[in-house]
Design an enzyme around this catalytic site. Sequence first.
Site, PDB file in Angstrom:
ATOM      1  N   GLU A  25      -0.576  -2.118   2.010  1.00 51.97           N
ATOM      2  CA  GLU A  25       0.350  -2.328   3.088  1.00 51.97           C
ATOM      3  C   GLU A  25       0.280  -3.561   3.754  1.00 51.97           C
ATOM      4  O   GLU A  25      -0.802  -4.470   4.005  1.00 51.97           O
ATOM      5  CB  GLU A  25      -0.584  -1.194   4.402  1.00 51.97           C
ATOM      6  CG  GLU A  25       0.256  -1.419   5.560  1.00 51.97           C
ATOM      7  CD  GLU A  25      -0.318  -0.770   6.579  1.00 51.97           C
ATOM      8  OE1 GLU A  25      -0.162  -1.096   7.712  1.00 51.97           O
ATOM      9  OE2 GLU A  25      -1.148   0.226   6.328  1.00 51.97           O
ATOM     10  N   LYS A 112      -0.906   8.876  11.695  1.00 48.79           N
ATOM     11  CA  LYS A 112      -2.123   7.623  11.482  1.00 48.79           C
ATOM     12  C   LYS A 112      -2.971   7.843  12.677  1.00 48.79           C
ATOM     13  O   LYS A 112      -2.454   7.476  13.726  1.00 48.79           O
ATOM     14  CB  LYS A 112      -1.484   6.460  11.061  1.00 48.79           C
ATOM     15  CG  LYS A 112      -2.721   5.322  11.078  1.00 48.79           C
ATOM     16  CD  LYS A 112      -2.103   3.811  10.780  1.00 48.79           C
ATOM     17  CE  LYS A 112      -1.752   3.424  11.950  1.00 48.79           C
ATOM     18  NZ  LYS A 112      -1.376   1.849  11.878  1.00 48.79           N
TER      19      LYS A 112
END
Length: 195
Positions: A25, A112
């Site tokens: 990421e 998340k």
Amino acid sequence: MRTGSAEHALTIGRALSGTRVAAVEVTFTVPDAVGVIARLVGEGAGNVGAGTVRTVGQVRECAQAGGGFVVSPHTDAAVVREAVDLGLVAVPGALTPSEMVAAIGLGAHAAKVFPVGAVGGVEYVRSVREPLPDVPLVVSGGITPEQVPAYLAAGAVAVCLGKVLWREEDVAAGDVEAVRRYASAVLDVADPAGR
């Protein structure tokens, strides 16, 4: 990953793509994040995407760069829908059960839980999973490698690790192999079963 330099991000990304890390990421806080994503994808790094995605424009930039997913610190309906429409995996930030369910309802692939370390850690995840066993949770924020097995056992589908995966001196030297070796050693602690 969060770094103050595109070159440092490239070093980290190249190193991590050669380990058991499931996804790399690149946060939009990294200078030229889109360029970093495009270069890593162009070099054959697997499963690269964008983090700290807060706008529809950033979703589009990630998709154009070849990224495969977007991660956000919050849940924004327009961001989630654009990601899904473009075929990207969407993982918005959600802290409360209401936010988690809402995120999945928008089409997100997982929620998340951020910042998980500040709100109860493993016990919070375990508590939330009781009434929401069908909601995939990715945990992020303040997690040590030693805690990863406990988060997975509590029901998290993925665990985000950041700066614990590299040493700044190796990154500053541009030493991809040293970063890879260090990250691999950390992953052996985080996931001794080798999942």
